[in-house]
Design an enzyme around this catalytic site. Structure first.
Site, PDB file in Angstrom:
ATOM      1  N   GLY A 137     -10.706   5.484  -4.307  1.00 34.34           N
ATOM      2  CA  GLY A 137     -11.209   5.053  -3.006  1.00 34.34           C
ATOM      3  C   GLY A 137     -10.184   4.279  -2.223  1.00 34.34           C
ATOM      4  O   GLY A 137      -9.069   4.002  -2.691  1.00 34.34           O
ATOM      5  N   SER A 139      -8.231   1.532  -1.166  1.00 33.86           N
ATOM      6  CA  SER A 139      -7.953   0.172  -1.636  1.00 33.86           C
ATOM      7  C   SER A 139      -6.465   0.023  -1.903  1.00 33.86           C
ATOM      8  O   SER A 139      -5.903   0.762  -2.714  1.00 33.86           O
ATOM      9  CB  SER A 139      -8.743  -0.111  -2.923  1.00 33.86           C
ATOM     10  OG  SER A 139      -8.600   0.967  -3.843  1.00 33.86           O
ATOM     11  N   LYS A 192      -5.178  13.465  -0.584  1.00 34.17           N
ATOM     12  CA  LYS A 192      -4.861  12.507   0.487  1.00 34.17           C
ATOM     13  C   LYS A 192      -3.436  11.982   0.353  1.00 34.17           C
ATOM     14  O   LYS A 192      -2.815  11.621   1.350  1.00 34.17           O
ATOM     15  CB  LYS A 192      -5.887  11.369   0.515  1.00 34.17           C
ATOM     16  CG  LYS A 192      -5.911  10.467  -0.718  1.00 34.17           C
ATOM     17  CD  LYS A 192      -4.986   9.279  -0.607  1.00 34.17           C
ATOM     18  CE  LYS A 192      -4.974   8.489  -1.905  1.00 34.17           C
ATOM     19  NZ  LYS A 192      -4.040   7.338  -1.851  1.00 34.17           N
ATOM     20  N   THR A 249      -4.733   5.598   3.730  1.00 39.85           N
ATOM     21  CA  THR A 249      -3.400   5.961   3.274  1.00 39.85           C
ATOM     22  C   THR A 249      -2.541   6.523   4.394  1.00 39.85           C
ATOM     23  O   THR A 249      -1.320   6.376   4.374  1.00 39.85           O
ATOM     24  CB  THR A 249      -3.497   6.982   2.120  1.00 39.85           C
ATOM     25  OG1 THR A 249      -4.453   6.524   1.165  1.00 39.85           O
ATOM     26  CG2 THR A 249      -2.175   7.154   1.427  1.00 39.85           C
ATOM     27  N   SER A 255       1.097   2.193   2.132  1.00 39.57           N
ATOM     28  CA  SER A 255       0.987   3.390   1.310  1.00 39.57           C
ATOM     29  C   SER A 255       2.377   3.871   0.921  1.00 39.57           C
ATOM     30  O   SER A 255       3.236   4.110   1.776  1.00 39.57           O
ATOM     31  CB  SER A 255       0.257   4.493   2.085  1.00 39.57           C
ATOM     32  OG  SER A 255       0.519   5.765   1.522  1.00 39.57           O
ATOM     33  N   ASN A 257       3.120   6.745  -0.200  1.00 39.43           N
ATOM     34  CA  ASN A 257       3.295   8.113   0.271  1.00 39.43           C
ATOM     35  C   ASN A 257       3.596   8.160   1.761  1.00 39.43           C
ATOM     36  O   ASN A 257       4.473   8.912   2.198  1.00 39.43           O
ATOM     37  CB  ASN A 257       2.042   8.930  -0.059  1.00 39.43           C
ATOM     38  CG  ASN A 257       1.856   9.087  -1.557  1.00 39.43           C
ATOM     39  OD1 ASN A 257       2.527   9.868  -2.192  1.00 39.43           O
ATOM     40  ND2 ASN A 257       0.942   8.300  -2.127  1.00 39.43           N
ATOM     41  N   GLU A 282       2.906   9.504  -5.592  1.00 39.77           N
ATOM     42  CA  GLU A 282       2.223  10.558  -6.339  1.00 39.77           C
ATOM     43  C   GLU A 282       2.054  11.843  -5.529  1.00 39.77           C
ATOM     44  O   GLU A 282       1.831  12.918  -6.090  1.00 39.77           O
ATOM     45  CB  GLU A 282       0.848  10.066  -6.805  1.00 39.77           C
ATOM     46  CG  GLU A 282       0.873   8.923  -7.801  1.00 39.77           C
ATOM     47  CD  GLU A 282       1.166   9.380  -9.226  1.00 39.77           C
ATOM     48  OE1 GLU A 282       1.564  10.555  -9.420  1.00 39.77           O
ATOM     49  OE2 GLU A 282       0.996   8.554 -10.145  1.00 39.77           O
TER      50      GLU A 282
END
Length: 333
Positions: A137, A139, A192, A249, A255, A257, A282
């Site tokens: 989720g 966070s 995501k 994100t 983030s 990513n 990731e």
């Protein structure tokens, strides 16, 4: 599980693992945090901080760390917070320390690149005696470690156990909602990350807020198509573990990513953008896994495919943008 406070083991002392250990300790549980590097465990025990991953955060003195997996034995609940591509190896090392039916909560977001398997499938093979659940989720580790409020999703095929886990690990500032759609929550959390790289590229290229909104919306359509093909429920992907996590994100350089995508958009090569980082984006291995599955199943996922092509250096950022903007016009749904 025994009466509260529970004995909870958190496997993985990166930013997210440390943050989860901190919030669970704050809720009154007895928490042991396993670190891959003994020096990290010693620093947490001696200084009550993890400066490599959460600098400036004072950890609870009652939070203890270890680098020996044997110290995980006897835990009521185990949280697996390892990088997704290392989950198989580390969980295999827990075989002698986890009892039959023990709840093991996967907190890693991704798809195993080598096999295309979800983390729950990996755990079923590497730690078959465990009962798998998934925590995911919107966070950020720093927010959770600081005690800021957030809402997450916990999924378990056994809905009753999922509800018990939510009530066990949840508290006023860390609010889990439960579901039995264990596939859907994993796919939302994995895809995501790929889309966040794309959003970062849009930001790094200075393409504007309108382009970012379009990218997120069309990317969300890809997430739903991909999820449905794997048996996920659409309402799950529209919840915290899908849309909620996607919005977070894709909207903040916190983030990893999105930060990677921003660097790529600014002209940094993929290898240079990831060099020397303690934390893993990731979305890179997940992009490869998602693209392979989409190709095999004939699922149209142009944004995810473009991200994979860029991070694997098959095409340039400029070529990826031109490819997406040159696609034919079509009905939205």
């Amino acid at each position: 599980m025994t009466d509260a406070p529970y004995r909870i083991a958190v496997v993985g002392a990166g930013a997210w693992g440390t943050a989860l250990a901190q919030t669970l300790t704050s809720a009154g549980h007895r928490v042991v945090l396993w670190a891959h590097r003994p020096v990290t465990a010693r620093a947490i025990n001696a200084r009550h901080s993890n400066d490599d991953y959460l600098p400036g955060i004072a950890l609870a003195p009652s939070l203890t760390a270890t680098s020996d997996l044997v110290d995980i034995a006897g835990s009521d609940i185990v949280l697996m917070v390892t990088p997704a591509q290392h989950l198989r190896a580390i969980s295999s090392g827990l075989k002698d320390h986890i009892g039959k039916g023990a709840p093991v909560v996967i907190c890693s977001k991704g798809i195993e690149q080598a096999t295309g398997q979800l983390m729950s499938q990996v755990l079923a093979e590497s730690l078959p005696q465990a009962t798998a659940a998934v925590l995911t989720g919107p966070s950020f580790a720093l927010d959770v470690a600081r005690g800021l409020p957030c809402a997450v999703t916990i999924a378990c095929a056994d809905a009753e156990l999922g509800a018990r886990l939510a009530n066990t690990i949840g508290h006023k500032l860390f609010r889990p909602y439960w579901t039995d759609d264990i596939v859907g929550v994993q796919l939302g959390g994995a895809v995501k990350n790929v889309l966040a790289i794309a959003a970062g590229i849009v930001d790094g290229r200075g393409m504007g807020d309108s382009a970012r909104a379009a990218l997120i919306t069309r990317g969300f359509s890809e997430m739903i198509r991909f999820g449905r093909s794997q048996g996920a429920r659409t309402e799950t992907l529209m919840g915290l573990s899908g849309l909620g996590d996607l919005l977070l994100t894709c909207g903040s350089p916190q983030s990893r990513n999105m930060a990677l995508g921003r660097a790529l958009g600014q002209g940094v090569l993929p290898t240079e953008a990831q060099a020397g980082k303690r934390t893993i984006a990731e979305g890179v291995p997940t992009a490869a896994a998602v693209t392979a599955i989409a190709h095999a199943k004939g699922i149209d996922m142009p944004v995810c495919q473009a991200v994979h092509a860029v991070v694997s250096r098959a095409i340039t950022v400029e070529e990826a943008i031109d490819m997406l903007l040159s696609r034919p016009f079509k009905a939205e749904f």
